[in-house]
Design a protein around this motif. Structure first.
Motif, PDB file in Angstrom:
ATOM      1  N   SER A 154      -9.654 -10.330   5.122  1.00  0.00           N
ATOM      2  CA  SER A 154     -10.058  -9.854   3.796  1.00  0.00           C
ATOM      3  C   SER A 154      -9.658  -8.394   3.582  1.00  0.00           C
ATOM      4  O   SER A 154      -9.201  -8.019   2.495  1.00  0.00           O
ATOM      5  N   GLY A 155      -9.810  -7.557   4.622  1.00  0.00           N
ATOM      6  CA  GLY A 155      -9.428  -6.149   4.512  1.00  0.00           C
ATOM      7  C   GLY A 155      -7.933  -5.978   4.307  1.00  0.00           C
ATOM      8  O   GLY A 155      -7.484  -5.187   3.460  1.00  0.00           O
ATOM      9  N   ALA A 156      -7.134  -6.725   5.088  1.00  0.00           N
ATOM     10  CA  ALA A 156      -5.677  -6.640   4.969  1.00  0.00           C
ATOM     11  C   ALA A 156      -5.204  -7.150   3.612  1.00  0.00           C
ATOM     12  O   ALA A 156      -4.285  -6.582   3.000  1.00  0.00           O
ATOM     13  N   MET A 157      -5.834  -8.221   3.120  1.00  0.00           N
ATOM     14  CA  MET A 157      -5.475  -8.753   1.803  1.00  0.00           C
ATOM     15  C   MET A 157      -5.806  -7.762   0.693  1.00  0.00           C
ATOM     16  O   MET A 157      -5.052  -7.626  -0.282  1.00  0.00           O
ATOM     17  N   ALA A 158      -6.940  -7.046   0.844  1.00  0.00           N
ATOM     18  CA  ALA A 158      -7.308  -6.038  -0.160  1.00  0.00           C
ATOM     19  C   ALA A 158      -6.272  -4.916  -0.191  1.00  0.00           C
ATOM     20  O   ALA A 158      -5.836  -4.487  -1.266  1.00  0.00           O
ATOM     21  N   HIS A 159      -5.855  -4.451   0.983  1.00  0.00           N
ATOM     22  CA  HIS A 159      -4.858  -3.372   1.057  1.00  0.00           C
ATOM     23  C   HIS A 159      -3.523  -3.806   0.472  1.00  0.00           C
ATOM     24  O   HIS A 159      -2.932  -3.098  -0.352  1.00  0.00           O
ATOM     25  N   ILE A 160      -3.051  -4.971   0.910  1.00  0.00           N
ATOM     26  CA  ILE A 160      -1.715  -5.402   0.483  1.00  0.00           C
ATOM     27  C   ILE A 160      -1.723  -5.818  -0.993  1.00  0.00           C
ATOM     28  O   ILE A 160      -0.744  -5.605  -1.725  1.00  0.00           O
ATOM     29  N   GLY A 161      -2.842  -6.391  -1.462  1.00  0.00           N
ATOM     30  CA  GLY A 161      -2.941  -6.783  -2.868  1.00  0.00           C
ATOM     31  C   GLY A 161      -2.846  -5.580  -3.790  1.00  0.00           C
ATOM     32  O   GLY A 161      -2.137  -5.611  -4.801  1.00  0.00           O
ATOM     33  N   CYS A 162      -3.545  -4.496  -3.439  1.00  0.00           N
ATOM     34  CA  CYS A 162      -3.479  -3.269  -4.243  1.00  0.00           C
ATOM     35  C   CYS A 162      -2.099  -2.618  -4.156  1.00  0.00           C
ATOM     36  O   CYS A 162      -1.600  -2.068  -5.136  1.00  0.00           O
ATOM     37  N   MET A 163      -1.482  -2.686  -2.969  1.00  0.00           N
ATOM     38  CA  MET A 163      -0.164  -2.069  -2.794  1.00  0.00           C
ATOM     39  C   MET A 163       0.893  -2.773  -3.645  1.00  0.00           C
ATOM     40  O   MET A 163       1.799  -2.127  -4.190  1.00  0.00           O
ATOM     41  N   LEU A 164       0.782  -4.086  -3.788  1.00  0.00           N
ATOM     42  CA  LEU A 164       1.770  -4.849  -4.549  1.00  0.00           C
ATOM     43  C   LEU A 164       1.692  -4.583  -6.052  1.00  0.00           C
ATOM     44  O   LEU A 164       2.600  -4.970  -6.800  1.00  0.00           O
ATOM     45  N   THR A 165       0.627  -3.940  -6.511  1.00  0.00           N
ATOM     46  CA  THR A 165       0.525  -3.626  -7.946  1.00  0.00           C
ATOM     47  C   THR A 165       1.249  -2.324  -8.312  1.00  0.00           C
ATOM     48  O   THR A 165       1.426  -2.023  -9.480  1.00  0.00           O
ATOM     49  N   LEU A 166       1.654  -1.550  -7.304  1.00  0.00           N
ATOM     50  CA  LEU A 166       2.282  -0.260  -7.557  1.00  0.00           C
ATOM     51  C   LEU A 166       3.760  -0.400  -7.913  1.00  0.00           C
ATOM     52  O   LEU A 166       4.419  -1.360  -7.524  1.00  0.00           O
ATOM     53  N   THR A 167       4.259   0.594  -8.621  1.00  0.00           N
ATOM     54  CA  THR A 167       5.674   0.666  -8.952  1.00  0.00           C
ATOM     55  C   THR A 167       6.308   1.807  -8.167  1.00  0.00           C
ATOM     56  O   THR A 167       5.796   2.926  -8.180  1.00  0.00           O
TER      57      THR A 167
END
Length: 318
Positions: A154-167
């Motif tokens: 869950s922690g890794a998914m939260a980090h990577i999910g937020c990172m994928l929203t960046l430009t």
């Protein structure tokens, strides 16, 4: 780059641990030796625990998982780090970078909770020895490990999910030797406020909760050690606990120094040095501190060596 991840960047350049050319080769050999010992130490512990039935206890169940995590944790970034020391173009693709970040977070968070489970196991063994087999049953141990991996997922998914929203627009040089969160945030050309808030919350939970639990557990353990009548036994127990506490302090302390403060270009240079402790040093230390100094492990190692020598002798005779 596909529009789904909103990034114009197809690849990044890793700046590495240092940009000094004369340090590249010495650092390559240093980290190569560290990685070899880390891999052999943790693989050896997994094999030893798996082959010896007398090590099939809760404590060694957690040690097996710790070795498993440390082996893959160090393997997520060290091979790429070693290549970058001797390569002129330290390039990593966007997807490769996101994949590395995910598994780096997953195994890092897993280690936090496995260390917590190990501290709880030692607390029960010393404070409640008569109830140990009931409290630390196979079901409880399996549940603790499942919970550790679920928290990591869950922690890794939260980090990577937020990172994928960046430009990511123009800058593509990551001021680090791996794809870590803050160095990537510094390259974003969109607001990173939500990401920084997410990092503070997730890292705060995964550092503060395990570290407080661990140190409270060791506090009770140390208070029990003080009641040991034998000076030799008390000294030995203190020595074992102190080595555990030092390793845990290095892991959580360096991690907190890196993530629980605002990111900046200046702090990243300090952060890279700090990250060496929780990425390379601790996985190297864990087999030595938790396992190879243990009498049961030494006995199992001798038995395994004797079995191998006997089988080797039989093969030569036939």
């Amino acid at each position: 780059m596909a529009s789904g991840n909103r990034s114009f960047m197809t690849e990044f350049t890793l700046l590495g641990l240092t940009d000094q050319p004369y340090l590249q080769l010495p650092l390559f050999f240093l980290f190569l030796v560290m990685y070899i010992f880390t891999a052999l130490g943790n693989l050896g512990m997994m094999i030893l625990i798996g082959l010896n039935s007398n090590l099939h206890t809760p404590m060694y169940f957690f040690l097996f998982n710790l070795s498993f995590i440390d082996f893959f944790y160090s393997s997520v970034f060290t091979p790429k780090m070693l290549v970058n020391f001797i390569s002129k173009e330290n390039i990593i693709s966007y997807m490769g970078c996101m994949t590395q970040l995910y598994f780096f977070c997953f195994f890092g968070i897993s280690e936090c909770y496995v260390l917590t489970s190990m501290a709880y196991d030692r607390y029960v063994a010393i404070r409640k020895p008569l109830l140990y087999s009931v409290v630390m049953s196979h079901k409880v141990c399996s549940s603790l490990m499942l919970g550790s991996y679920l928290m990591a997922f869950s922690g890794a998914m939260a980090h990577i999910g937020c990172m994928l929203t960046l430009t990511f627009c123009d800058a593509n040089t990551i001021n680090h030797y791996l794809c870590d969160i803050f160095p990537l945030l510094q390259l974003s050309c969109t607001s990173t406020y939500v990401n920084e808030l997410e990092v503070f919350i997730v890292v705060g939970i995964n550092v503060i909760v395990p570290s407080v639990t661990i140190f409270v557990s060791y506090g009770f353990i140390l208070s029990s050690i003080l009641h040991i009548s034998s000076t030799e036994g008390r000294s030995k127990a203190f020595g074992t606990c102190s080595s555990h506490i030092i390793a845990i302090s290095i892991f959580f302390g360096s991690g907190a120094f890196m993530y629980l403060k605002p990111s900046s270009a200046a702090s990243m240079n300090e952060g890279k040095i700090s990250s060496v402790f929780y990425t390379n040093t601790v996985p190297l230390m864990n087999p030595l501190i938790y396992s190879l100094r243990n009498k049961d492990v030494k006995l199992a190692l001798r038995k395994t060596q004797d079995k191998v020598l006997i089988r080797f002798s039989i093969c030569l005779c036939t």
